[in-house]
Every structure is written in structure tokens, then in C-alpha cells.
Motif scaffolding. Structure first.
Motif, PDB file in Angstrom:
ATOM      1  N   ASN A 405       0.852  -1.192   0.000  1.00  0.00           N
ATOM      2  CA  ASN A 405       0.000   0.000   0.000  1.00  0.00           C
ATOM      3  C   ASN A 405       0.886   1.238   0.000  1.00  0.00           C
ATOM      4  O   ASN A 405       1.852   1.319   0.762  1.00  0.00           O
ATOM      5  N   VAL A 406       0.543   2.212  -0.863  1.00  0.00           N
ATOM      6  CA  VAL A 406       1.245   3.496  -0.870  1.00  0.00           C
ATOM      7  C   VAL A 406       0.198   4.602  -0.931  1.00  0.00           C
ATOM      8  O   VAL A 406      -0.947   4.356  -1.327  1.00  0.00           O
ATOM      9  N   PRO A 407       0.555   5.829  -0.553  1.00  0.00           N
ATOM     10  CA  PRO A 407      -0.394   6.938  -0.672  1.00  0.00           C
ATOM     11  C   PRO A 407      -0.860   7.098  -2.114  1.00  0.00           C
ATOM     12  O   PRO A 407      -0.076   6.901  -3.045  1.00  0.00           O
ATOM     13  N   PRO A 408      -2.146   7.423  -2.329  1.00  0.00           N
ATOM     14  CA  PRO A 408      -2.667   7.494  -3.698  1.00  0.00           C
ATOM     15  C   PRO A 408      -1.983   8.578  -4.518  1.00  0.00           C
ATOM     16  O   PRO A 408      -1.723   9.680  -4.036  1.00  0.00           O
ATOM     17  N   CYS A 409      -1.682   8.222  -5.753  1.00  0.00           N
ATOM     18  CA  CYS A 409      -1.067   9.153  -6.707  1.00  0.00           C
ATOM     19  C   CYS A 409      -1.425   8.679  -8.105  1.00  0.00           C
ATOM     20  O   CYS A 409      -0.913   7.646  -8.558  1.00  0.00           O
ATOM     21  N   GLN A 410      -2.298   9.398  -8.772  1.00  0.00           N
ATOM     22  CA  GLN A 410      -2.808   8.956 -10.067  1.00  0.00           C
ATOM     23  C   GLN A 410      -1.690   8.757 -11.090  1.00  0.00           C
ATOM     24  O   GLN A 410      -1.795   7.903 -11.973  1.00  0.00           O
ATOM     25  N   ALA A 411      -0.624   9.502 -10.944  1.00  0.00           N
ATOM     26  CA  ALA A 411       0.482   9.406 -11.907  1.00  0.00           C
ATOM     27  C   ALA A 411       1.199   8.058 -11.848  1.00  0.00           C
ATOM     28  O   ALA A 411       1.912   7.687 -12.786  1.00  0.00           O
ATOM     29  N   VAL A 413      -0.396   5.071 -11.537  1.00  0.00           N
ATOM     30  CA  VAL A 413      -1.248   3.981 -11.998  1.00  0.00           C
ATOM     31  C   VAL A 413      -0.653   3.321 -13.246  1.00  0.00           C
ATOM     32  O   VAL A 413      -0.239   3.993 -14.194  1.00  0.00           O
ATOM     33  N   ASN A 414      -0.604   1.988 -13.210  1.00  0.00           N
ATOM     34  CA  ASN A 414      -0.109   1.182 -14.334  1.00  0.00           C
ATOM     35  C   ASN A 414       1.375   1.427 -14.621  1.00  0.00           C
ATOM     36  O   ASN A 414       1.841   1.217 -15.735  1.00  0.00           O
ATOM     37  N   LYS A 415       2.115   1.829 -13.598  1.00  0.00           N
ATOM     38  CA  LYS A 415       3.556   1.963 -13.737  1.00  0.00           C
ATOM     39  C   LYS A 415       4.241   0.992 -12.794  1.00  0.00           C
ATOM     40  O   LYS A 415       3.783   0.752 -11.685  1.00  0.00           O
ATOM     41  N   VAL A 416       5.360   0.429 -13.245  1.00  0.00           N
ATOM     42  CA  VAL A 416       6.185  -0.404 -12.382  1.00  0.00           C
ATOM     43  C   VAL A 416       7.200   0.502 -11.699  1.00  0.00           C
ATOM     44  O   VAL A 416       8.024   1.137 -12.364  1.00  0.00           O
ATOM     45  N   VAL A 417       7.084   0.593 -10.364  1.00  0.00           N
ATOM     46  CA  VAL A 417       7.956   1.484  -9.599  1.00  0.00           C
ATOM     47  C   VAL A 417       8.651   0.698  -8.504  1.00  0.00           C
ATOM     48  O   VAL A 417       8.148  -0.337  -8.039  1.00  0.00           O
ATOM     49  N   ASP A 418       9.798   1.186  -8.072  1.00  0.00           N
ATOM     50  CA  ASP A 418      10.499   0.576  -6.943  1.00  0.00           C
ATOM     51  C   ASP A 418       9.932   1.140  -5.645  1.00  0.00           C
ATOM     52  O   ASP A 418       9.789   2.369  -5.494  1.00  0.00           O
ATOM     53  N   VAL A 419       9.593   0.253  -4.720  1.00  0.00           N
ATOM     54  CA  VAL A 419       9.094   0.697  -3.421  1.00  0.00           C
ATOM     55  C   VAL A 419       9.893   0.023  -2.315  1.00  0.00           C
ATOM     56  O   VAL A 419      10.386  -1.093  -2.478  1.00  0.00           O
ATOM     57  N   LYS A 420      10.004   0.723  -1.186  1.00  0.00           N
ATOM     58  CA  LYS A 420      10.631   0.150   0.003  1.00  0.00           C
ATOM     59  C   LYS A 420       9.542  -0.342   0.937  1.00  0.00           C
ATOM     60  O   LYS A 420       8.639   0.405   1.315  1.00  0.00           O
ATOM     61  N   LEU A 421       9.611  -1.613   1.318  1.00  0.00           N
ATOM     62  CA  LEU A 421       8.611  -2.211   2.191  1.00  0.00           C
ATOM     63  C   LEU A 421       8.913  -1.816   3.638  1.00  0.00           C
ATOM     64  O   LEU A 421      10.040  -1.986   4.115  1.00  0.00           O
ATOM     65  N   LEU A 422       7.870  -1.298   4.332  1.00  0.00           N
ATOM     66  CA  LEU A 422       8.099  -0.708   5.654  1.00  0.00           C
ATOM     67  C   LEU A 422       7.467  -1.478   6.806  1.00  0.00           C
ATOM     68  O   LEU A 422       8.134  -1.755   7.795  1.00  0.00           O
ATOM     69  N   LYS A 423       6.175  -1.825   6.698  1.00  0.00           N
ATOM     70  CA  LYS A 423       5.473  -2.351   7.865  1.00  0.00           C
ATOM     71  C   LYS A 423       4.371  -3.310   7.436  1.00  0.00           C
ATOM     72  O   LYS A 423       3.570  -3.007   6.563  1.00  0.00           O
ATOM     73  N   ILE A 424       4.314  -4.473   8.098  1.00  0.00           N
ATOM     74  CA  ILE A 424       3.286  -5.472   7.809  1.00  0.00           C
ATOM     75  C   ILE A 424       2.011  -5.129   8.563  1.00  0.00           C
ATOM     76  O   ILE A 424       2.040  -4.824   9.758  1.00  0.00           O
ATOM     77  N   ASP A 426      -2.165  -6.201   9.614  1.00  0.00           N
ATOM     78  CA  ASP A 426      -2.852  -7.409  10.071  1.00  0.00           C
ATOM     79  C   ASP A 426      -3.359  -8.260   8.908  1.00  0.00           C
ATOM     80  O   ASP A 426      -3.465  -9.481   9.025  1.00  0.00           O
ATOM     81  N   ASP A 427      -3.706  -7.604   7.776  1.00  0.00           N
ATOM     82  CA  ASP A 427      -4.206  -8.347   6.615  1.00  0.00           C
ATOM     83  C   ASP A 427      -3.083  -8.869   5.726  1.00  0.00           C
ATOM     84  O   ASP A 427      -3.328  -9.362   4.620  1.00  0.00           O
ATOM     85  N   LEU A 428      -1.850  -8.760   6.216  1.00  0.00           N
ATOM     86  CA  LEU A 428      -0.642  -9.238   5.536  1.00  0.00           C
ATOM     87  C   LEU A 428      -0.288  -8.422   4.288  1.00  0.00           C
ATOM     88  O   LEU A 428       0.503  -8.865   3.457  1.00  0.00           O
ATOM     89  N   SER A 429      -0.897  -7.261   4.155  1.00  0.00           N
ATOM     90  CA  SER A 429      -0.379  -6.290   3.178  1.00  0.00           C
ATOM     91  C   SER A 429       0.742  -5.512   3.853  1.00  0.00           C
ATOM     92  O   SER A 429       0.929  -5.585   5.073  1.00  0.00           O
ATOM     93  N   VAL A 430       1.496  -4.749   3.069  1.00  0.00           N
ATOM     94  CA  VAL A 430       2.660  -4.053   3.608  1.00  0.00           C
ATOM     95  C   VAL A 430       2.583  -2.573   3.215  1.00  0.00           C
ATOM     96  O   VAL A 430       2.427  -2.249   2.044  1.00  0.00           O
ATOM     97  N   ASP A 431       2.690  -1.694   4.196  1.00  0.00           N
ATOM     98  CA  ASP A 431       2.810  -0.274   3.899  1.00  0.00           C
ATOM     99  C   ASP A 431       4.199  -0.022   3.327  1.00  0.00           C
ATOM    100  O   ASP A 431       5.193  -0.593   3.801  1.00  0.00           O
ATOM    101  N   ALA A 432       4.251   0.815   2.296  1.00  0.00           N
ATOM    102  CA  ALA A 432       5.509   1.013   1.590  1.00  0.00           C
ATOM    103  C   ALA A 432       5.624   2.454   1.133  1.00  0.00           C
ATOM    104  O   ALA A 432       4.658   3.223   1.142  1.00  0.00           O
ATOM    105  N   GLU A 433       6.847   2.850   0.745  1.00  0.00           N
ATOM    106  CA  GLU A 433       7.079   4.181   0.169  1.00  0.00           C
ATOM    107  C   GLU A 433       7.743   4.020  -1.189  1.00  0.00           C
ATOM    108  O   GLU A 433       8.574   3.133  -1.384  1.00  0.00           O
ATOM    109  N   VAL A 434       7.356   4.895  -2.114  1.00  0.00           N
ATOM    110  CA  VAL A 434       7.913   4.830  -3.459  1.00  0.00           C
ATOM    111  C   VAL A 434       9.348   5.378  -3.415  1.00  0.00           C
ATOM    112  O   VAL A 434       9.609   6.453  -2.867  1.00  0.00           O
TER     113      VAL A 434
END
Length: 437
Positions: A405-411, A413-424, A426-434
């Protein structure tokens, strides 16, 4: 169908990813004839329920959705299709408010039946083709409201496992041609698509009717310019050859992600199920993937409580699965299906015991998946960002199928970006930063 000049449709899709792909295709077919998706605040003139029938619960959910839609939109044309419609057409046709029931062979001919119904103004008779005559391969390559495309390469199944009704619901195995499927992949690239999920009922069986091979299909896919990612939705362990694994490991665009049905980790139960492998072969496939693609995410289907699964056999299955280096278990209880050979097998597992076994396997799955994700917290992975929905964060999946999950940014969408995984979470998704866009 009311006095509204705007013809609209509401879809409900149940079951597998193939169903979702076919629903999207149905939506495209209807849109070409002026029947467009209804807005949230709009009463549809037509409803389409694409059903599943893998378990009795799936049938029940299908009936619940049909009744709910009929109650909410009594004037809408009600069309029901999918596996439940193929297997139990009369049962569905008897539900109040249902107008058209389409079997597997007619699913993508929906426009013809809808237009005929509109012309005659009376309810269409039930149309279902017996499973022995389901022979047409209907192509489907759609993304619906997603970023990723689902490309159907194969349909039907020749395996006849003792617990399964899929051959009756979808017919014998049949495929598209490599030439036609590559053309669809090129069309996806032309539309700006970056990722394709290869879908089917038994995709490793691709080409049995055309004389082609699945390995040659994925090699051809890998050459399509513009497609950056492919995922194999699910493939039987006996059909996941070492050659396929080796190719994916060295390919340009195939992701380190596999989903492999096991069903049970006890060899005696596998024989009762008429599966085409034993657990030694399954373990070899997992080891081969780990050897060549150590970062791979591996999902596994597990059925619990099947006929013949004694407590001893379940415990044996549990310990075998626990020993496997896999990340996620798709766990579901065995359900009695009319007409299947499993009904002849002795030893019935009580419902409460099935539920206990499901809970045990799900807990094991959560433990494995969390341990896998924890390995990557603090690391950077490439993610294809999905279209955001609502006001919450946008999400996407890493190459090895970790949901971030990252903060919404329409720009993005449909792009492959590098993100840093930060925090797991409860639903086993991971908060991340671009990191890079």
C-alpha cells in the motif's frame, strides 16, 4: 425492462479468476451493443450473475445473489450463467425472477439471447449444452476495472478427479492457438497493459487439442514487446515441468510467483482423489523452484475433510505441508457434489471436524506468509501500481506477489515502480514508500 432509454447492466461474479475474466469479456460484448455498466446510483435494466459451483456453498452464494438482485431490481432482466448454470439449470430457472440461464457453451453468446428476449418480450427457455458437447474455445482477454489483464489460454479439464464437477461444468480440455493468443497479448501491449495473468481451468494441459505445448506458448509470450510481467494463475504439479520452471527462472518477464494445487499432503488420499502425482513429485517441484528462484512466492490449494481423510491422514498431510517452503495456502473444505465418484468413498468427515481442520490449515498459512513477508521488510522491490478505489491508499503487487500500500497518486497507476517495504499490516499487506517512479 423499464422506461429508461439508457440500457445498463450490473454484474456479480463468483468463483475463479477465469470467471472474472469472462465477465469482463461479457461486459465488453454488451457495451458494443449499447448496454453499459450501471453507476452506483443507477437502477440497472439488466443483471448478470456469473456463478461458480465448486462447492455446495458456492451454489448457495449463487442463489443468494440471484434472489437479492431480483428483490432489489424486480424490473431488470435477470441472466444467470457460469458453472452452476451449466450443472443445475432447472434449479436456477425455477428461482423467481430469472429470465435467461446460459450454459458454458453459450456464455459469450449472451448478446444474441438478450436481444432475442428484448425483441420477443417473453422469457427465454433455459439453454444448456450437455457437458459432453461443450467443445468451443471462447477467447477472453480483459482487465475489467483492474490494471492487470487476465488472458484465457485454455478451458475445460480431462482429469476427472473424484471430487470435482469441472469437466461436467466446463467440458473437455481445449485451447486457443499460440498465434491467436500472442496476438491478444500484443493487443494488450498496444492498449498500454503491463502485466498479463495467464488463466485457464487446467493451463498446463494447453495444446492437447491443437498439438501445441504450454512451454512454447510462454516462450512466445516472453517475446511480446511492451508486456513487462506475466504470472501463471495456477498449474498442476504434474504438468509444471522442470523445463517450464527453468524457463521462467531465466525469462525476461515471468514473475517469481507460482500457484500449484496440492489438495492433500497424504499419498493415500491423493490416490482416492485420482490426482496425477504423489507428494514426492510435489516436493520436488517446490525444491526446484526454490533452487532457481529463491525469492518466489508459492501458493498452494489445500482441500480438507475429503472422504477418506481420516484423522491420521490429515495429520500426515498437515505435517507434510508444514515442511514445504511455500507461502500461502488456499484452504477450503470438501463439499459433496452430485454425480462425483467421491460419493463412493467410505469415511465421511463430520462438518465440525472439517471446520477445525480448515482453521488449522489457515493458521499455518498465515504463519508461513507472515514469515515470508518479514524477510522483505526494509528491502526494495518492483511493484505494478493498481488503479486506486475510494479515498484509501492505492496498492500493487511486488514481483514476488507481496501486496503493498502506498499513498494514492494517479500518476503512478499502471507503472512499475520501486518501493521500500516498511510495515506489515494485520491483513498481511505491507505499507511502503515509493523510491523511484
Amino acid at each position: 425492462m423499464g422506461n429508461n432509454n439508457r440500457r445498463t447492466v450490473k454484474f456479480v461474479t463468483l468463483g475463479c479468476k477465469l470467471n472474472f475474466s469472462e465477465t469482463a469479456t461479457i461486459g465488453e460484448l454488451l457495451a458494443k451493443h449499447g448496454i453499459v455498466p450501471a453507476r452506483d446510483d443507477e437502477t440497472p435494466t439488466m443483471c448478470v450473475v456469473n456463478t461458480c459451483s465448486v462447492t455446495e456453498m458456492a451454489d448457495k452464494k449463487g442463489r443468494q445473489h440471484i434472489r437479492s438482485l431480483v428483490k432489489k431490481y424486480p424490473d431488470a432482466l435477470m441472466v444467470v450463467t457460469g458453472c452452476y448454470a451449466q450443472l443445475k439449470s432447472e434449479e436456477i430457472a425455477a428461482l423467481p425472477g430469472v429470465d435467461i440461464v446460459l450454459g458454458s457453451e453459450q456464455k459469450l453468446d449472451i448478446v444474441d439471447y438478450v436481444e432475442k428476449w428484448l425483441e420477443t418480450g417473453r422469457q427465454e427457455e433455459v439453454v444448456v449444452t450437455p457437458h459432453t458437447r461443450i467443445s468451443k474455445f471462447s477467447p477472453s482477454c480483459e482487465r475489467g476495472d483492474r490494471t492487470r489483464y487476465w488472458l484465457k489460454v485454455q478451458d475445460g479439464c480431462n482429469y476427472y478427479c473424484t471430487y470435482c464437477t469441472i469437466p461436467m461444468a466446463r467440458g473437455r480440455s481445449r485451447s486457443g492457438t499460440i498465434e491467436s493468443l500472442v496476438a491478444q497479448a500484443r493487443q494488450v501491449a498496444d492498449e498500454g497493459g503491463k502485466e498479463i495473468v495467464i488463466a485457464g481451468v487446467n493451463i498446463g494441459d494447453f495444446g492437447t487439442d491443437t498439438g501445441e505445448r504450454f512451454i512454447d506458448l510462454i516462450k512466445a509470450f516472453d517475446q511480446v514487446e511492451g508486456i513487462e510481467r506475466y504470472r501463471i494463475s495456477s498449474i498442476e504439479p504434474d504438468l509444471l515441468t522442470d523445463e517450464i520452471i527453468e524457463f521462467c527462472a531465466g525469462s525476461r518477464a515471468f514473475m517469481p510467483h507460482f500457484h500449484i494445487p496440492l489438495q492433500c499432503g497424504n499419498d493415500e488420499v491423493l490416490k482416492l482423489m485420482h490426482r496425477h502425482y504423489d507428494r514426492a513429485l510435489f516436493a520436488h517441484k517446490i525444491d526446484k523452484i526454490r533452487q532457481l528462484m529463491p525469492d518466489s512466492f508459492i501458493g498452494v490449494d489445500v482441500m480438507v475433510g475429503s472422504r477418506g481423510e481420516t484423522q491420521e491422514r490429515f495429520d500426515d498431510s498437515y505435517h507434510f505441508i508444514d515442511s514445504l517452503e511455500v507461502e500461502h495456502l488456499h484452504v477450503f473444505p470438501y463439499s459433496e457434489r452430485p454425480g462425483t465418484m467421491a460419493l463412493r468413498i467410505p469415511h465421511i468427515v463430520p462438518q465440525r471436524e472439517k471446520q477445525r481442520r480448515v482453521a488449522r490449515m489457515i493458521a499455518l498459512s498465515d504463519k508461513k506468509q507472515r514469515a515470508f513477508i518479514e524477510r522483505y521488510v526494509g528491502t526494495v522491490r518492483p511493484v505494478l501500481m493498481e488503479q486506486p478505489h475510494g479515498q484509501g491508499p492505492m496498492h500493487g503487487f511486488t514481483d514476488n506477489y507481496i501486496k503493498v500500500n502506498v499513498p494514492p497518486c494517479q500518476a503512478l497507476v499502471n507503472k512499475v515502480v520501486d518501493v521500500k517495504l516498511l510495515k506489515i499490516n494485520d491483513d498481511l499487506s505491507v505499507d511502503a514508500e515509493v523510491v523511484t517512479a
